[in-house]
Write a protein that holds these residues in place. Structure first.
Motif, PDB file in Angstrom:
ATOM      1  N   VAL A 137       8.668  -1.635  10.834  1.00 22.93           N
ATOM      2  CA  VAL A 137       7.307  -1.767  10.276  1.00 22.93           C
ATOM      3  C   VAL A 137       7.006  -3.225   9.961  1.00 22.93           C
ATOM      4  CG1 VAL A 137       5.871  -1.187   8.290  1.00 22.93           C
ATOM      5  CG2 VAL A 137       7.234   0.585   9.387  1.00 22.93           C
ATOM      6  N   LEU A 138       7.956  -3.894   9.310  1.00 25.42           N
ATOM      7  CA  LEU A 138       7.742  -5.299   8.933  1.00 25.42           C
ATOM      8  C   LEU A 138       7.662  -6.200  10.160  1.00 25.42           C
ATOM      9  CD1 LEU A 138      10.121  -5.645   5.837  1.00 25.42           C
ATOM     10  CD2 LEU A 138       7.634  -5.460   5.838  1.00 25.42           C
ATOM     11  N   GLY A 139       8.508  -5.908  11.168  1.00 25.96           N
ATOM     12  CA  GLY A 139       8.453  -6.712  12.391  1.00 25.96           C
ATOM     13  C   GLY A 139       7.099  -6.609  13.064  1.00 25.96           C
ATOM     14  N   ALA A 140       6.589  -5.378  13.162  1.00 26.23           N
ATOM     15  CA  ALA A 140       5.263  -5.188  13.766  1.00 26.23           C
ATOM     16  C   ALA A 140       4.185  -5.850  12.921  1.00 26.23           C
ATOM     17  CB  ALA A 140       4.981  -3.693  13.918  1.00 26.23           C
TER      18      ALA A 140
ATOM     19  N   VAL B 192       3.981  -0.317   1.747  1.00 30.06           N
ATOM     20  CA  VAL B 192       5.066  -0.980   2.487  1.00 30.06           C
ATOM     21  C   VAL B 192       5.872  -1.861   1.546  1.00 30.06           C
ATOM     22  CG1 VAL B 192       5.579  -2.676   4.279  1.00 30.06           C
ATOM     23  CG2 VAL B 192       3.879  -0.895   4.711  1.00 30.06           C
ATOM     24  N   ARG B 193       5.207  -2.556   0.659  1.00 29.31           N
ATOM     25  CA  ARG B 193       5.913  -3.443  -0.266  1.00 29.31           C
ATOM     26  C   ARG B 193       6.763  -2.641  -1.261  1.00 29.31           C
ATOM     27  NH1 ARG B 193       0.987  -6.145   0.305  1.00 29.31           N
ATOM     28  NH2 ARG B 193       0.113  -5.406  -1.679  1.00 29.31           N
ATOM     29  N   ARG B 194       6.266  -1.480  -1.702  1.00 32.48           N
ATOM     30  CA  ARG B 194       7.063  -0.629  -2.596  1.00 32.48           C
ATOM     31  C   ARG B 194       8.307  -0.097  -1.873  1.00 32.48           C
ATOM     32  NH1 ARG B 194       1.970   1.261  -4.141  1.00 32.48           N
ATOM     33  NH2 ARG B 194       2.212   3.103  -2.814  1.00 32.48           N
ATOM     34  N   GLU B 195       8.135   0.336  -0.632  1.00 32.44           N
ATOM     35  CA  GLU B 195       9.272   0.809   0.150  1.00 32.44           C
ATOM     36  C   GLU B 195      10.306  -0.304   0.321  1.00 32.44           C
ATOM     37  OE1 GLU B 195      11.655   3.272   2.741  1.00 32.44           O
ATOM     38  OE2 GLU B 195      10.347   3.525   1.000  1.00 32.44           O
ATOM     39  N   MET B 196       9.831  -1.507   0.534  1.00 28.55           N
ATOM     40  CA  MET B 196      10.741  -2.645   0.700  1.00 28.55           C
ATOM     41  C   MET B 196      11.554  -2.866  -0.575  1.00 28.55           C
ATOM     42  SD  MET B 196       9.786  -6.516   1.871  1.00 28.55           S
ATOM     43  CE  MET B 196       8.533  -6.641   0.602  1.00 28.55           C
TER      44      MET B 196
ATOM     45  N   GLY C  27      -3.524  -9.202   7.262  1.00 30.80           N
ATOM     46  CA  GLY C  27      -2.625  -8.056   7.390  1.00 30.80           C
ATOM     47  C   GLY C  27      -2.786  -7.023   6.303  1.00 30.80           C
ATOM     48  N   GLY C  28      -3.955  -6.948   5.733  1.00 27.96           N
ATOM     49  CA  GLY C  28      -4.168  -5.981   4.670  1.00 27.96           C
ATOM     50  C   GLY C  28      -3.951  -4.549   5.091  1.00 27.96           C
ATOM     51  N   ASP C  29      -4.133  -4.283   6.387  1.00 27.79           N
ATOM     52  CA  ASP C  29      -3.981  -2.908   6.863  1.00 27.79           C
ATOM     53  C   ASP C  29      -2.566  -2.598   7.326  1.00 27.79           C
ATOM     54  OD1 ASP C  29      -4.194  -4.714   8.949  1.00 27.79           O
ATOM     55  OD2 ASP C  29      -5.093  -3.254  10.319  1.00 27.79           O
ATOM     56  N   VAL C  30      -1.691  -3.609   7.413  1.00 26.94           N
ATOM     57  CA  VAL C  30      -0.313  -3.371   7.864  1.00 26.94           C
ATOM     58  C   VAL C  30       0.720  -3.740   6.799  1.00 26.94           C
ATOM     59  CG1 VAL C  30      -0.771  -3.537  10.326  1.00 26.94           C
ATOM     60  CG2 VAL C  30      -0.333  -5.625   9.034  1.00 26.94           C
TER      61      VAL C  30
END
Length: 499
Positions: free
Chosen positions: A275-278, A246-250, A238-241
């Motif tokens: 985003v995380l669900g996908a 995404v982790r910073r936003e989380m 999942g390197g591209d998702v």
């Protein structure tokens, strides 16, 4: 004759009657004044005010009270003033009723006294029938009745004030009823204002609590999805998702929720959850597909090694007729599949292992069939050699045409007695046989035929049918054969077991 005349008395009695009648008329007028003027207006206002009073709201909804602490004083004061005004109006009506009741009571007393006076007048008038003189007594009584009637009339005039007081009290009650209705309307408006105010505050509180609830739920969802993702090999699948962005936003969203900035966090949290669900679904699917491919490849390779391990490579090389390089290449493909497994090229590993096993199966089946044919050919050769030996041939000998090839022709050689009709045979793996009967002089082909017939007979005893398909020179003894070899004739025939 002396004394008061009857006419005088009758005149006085008429005055009494007029006084009584005037009193009755005045009583009726006073009763009408006291009873009707302003009554209907008062009754209408009283009914209207009571209806309003009964319908006024006196309790705020329990769920709103906490949002109006210390702010209900004006509403409560309006209710008190309304109740006081309504009570005062009712008190005025009660006082008016009391005045009217007193007036009616006094009127009835006056009516009774006037009725008595009227009765006395009628009695005196009856005594005056046929009497013209000496009516002093009747005259004195008539004067007394007149004075009584005038006194009653005077009392009635005084009683009228009670009726007027009742009217005045009703007028006052109408004003107070109107006042109470106005205060009730003001109280209702204040009630509505308070309810709306509390409702708005409650809604703000509900929105705040709802935002908190939603934010907390989203926080749980985000943490759960993070755990789900990080339990997988997200760096690999999942390197591209599941990127650093995404982790910073989380982390930012979780910090906002932790600081109570729910309204600000909500839209970002909802987007992040999607985003995380996908990402979780994609990573899970990719890792599951990888694991499935790995397991299938591992199983395919393990089964291939197990199956190939049961094969005898030497037998495959010896009996399949397939070049050794191809067979060794199939074994090499399985080793190559293992290397592809290590490189995670699972599809290639499965394809190569499956192809190698499939080809080795074909080769093994061909080798098994050829080994069976070789065994049958050996049995056939033994039967032929035994038949030749029984026919007095020298002990036959045999050899492989190519000693390095188990599938090459098997050669059987036997010398005939007397040196005429030597037998040389070549038996293929499929059982087809070529043989030569040597040393048959020209014209002595019958010797060849006899030798072969004898051999056929002996082989039949061993359940081997020996049909000659080409008699060579002996095909037609009555014909002149051209282009034949003088010393030997070649005949092709098939040998197979009966049944």
């Amino acid at each position: 004759m002396s004394g008061i005349k009857g006419a005088t008395v009758r005149n006085n009695l008429n005055k009494v009657v007029r006084t009584v009648n005037a009193g009755i008329a005045e009583c009726e007028r006073a009763a009408a004044e006291a009873g009707e003027v302003g009554r209907s207006e008062c009754t209408r206002h009283e009914a209207s005010a009571r209806n309003v009073h009964d319908g006024v709201r006196r309790a705020l909804p329990a769920e709103l009270k906490e949002f109006l602490r210390g702010e209900t004083g004006q509403w409560e004061a309006l209710l008190r003033r309304h109740d006081e005004s309504f009570a005062a109006a009712n008190g005025l009506v009660g006082s008016a009723n009391e005045r009217e009741s007193e007036f009616q009571s006094r009127k009835r007393a006056c009516d009774a006294r006037l009725a008595q006076i009227d009765g006395a007048v009628r009695r005196i008038q009856a005594t005056l029938q046929g009497k013209d003189w000496y009516c002093d007594a009747e005259n004195a009584e008539a004067k007394g009745l007149r004075r009584q009637a005038e006194q009653v009339l005077s009392e009635m005039r005084r009683n009228v004030s009670l009726g007027r007081q009742a009217q005045d009290l009703r007028r006052q009650s109408v004003a107070r009823f109107s006042e109470s209705e106005g205060l009730a309307r003001d109280a209702e408006r204040e009630y509505d204002r308070l309810v709306n105010l509390a409702g708005e505050r409650q809604e703000r509180q509900r929105i705040k609590e709802e935002n908190e609830r939603k934010a907390k739920n989203l926080e749980s969802d985000i943490v759960s999805l993070r755990g789900q993702i990080e339990s997988k090999n997200y760096a690999k699948f999942g390197g591209d998702v599941y990127t650093s962005a995404v982790r910073r936003e989380m982390e930012d969203v979780l910090r906002l929720i932790g600081n109570g900035a729910y309204e600000k966090a909500l839209p970002r949290a909802e987007d992040l959850k999607g985003v995380l669900g996908a990402a979780a679904a994609q990573i899970d699917a990719a890792q599951r597909a990888w694991e499935t491919a790995r397991l299938e490849a591992e199983r395919t390779l393990a089964d291939a090694r197990e199956e190939v391990g049961k094969l005898n490579r030497d037998d495959l090389v010896a009996f399949s007729g397939v070049p050794a390089d191809e067979i060794n290449g199939c074994y090499g493909s399985i080793d190559a599949a293992a290397r592809e497994m290590a490189a995670e090229r699972f599809a290639d590993a499965r394809a190569h292992a499956s192809a190698a096993v499939g080809r080795l199966r074909e080769i093994a089946e061909r080798a098994a069939e050829n080994r069976k044919l070789s065994q049958q050919r050996g049995e056939m050769a033994e039967a032929i050699m035994q038949a030749l030996y029984d026919a007095k041939y020298d002990t036959p000998s045999y050899y492989m045409q190519d000693e390095a090839d188990e599938l090459s022709d098997l050669c059987v050689v036997a010398a005939a007695p007397g040196g005429v009709g030597d037998m040389r045979m070549r038996i293929s793996i499929s059982g087809e046989t070529q043989f030569e009967v040597g040393n048959i002089p020209e014209g002595s082909e019958q010797l060849c035929i006899d030798q072969i017939r004898n051999l056929q007979k002996r082989l039949a005893e061993s359940d081997v049918r020996f049909d000659v398909t080409d008699w060579g020179r002996a095909e037609n003894q009555n014909k002149v054969h051209l282009d034949v070899r003088q010393k030997q004739t070649t005949v092709t025939q098939s040998i197979q077991r009966q049944g």
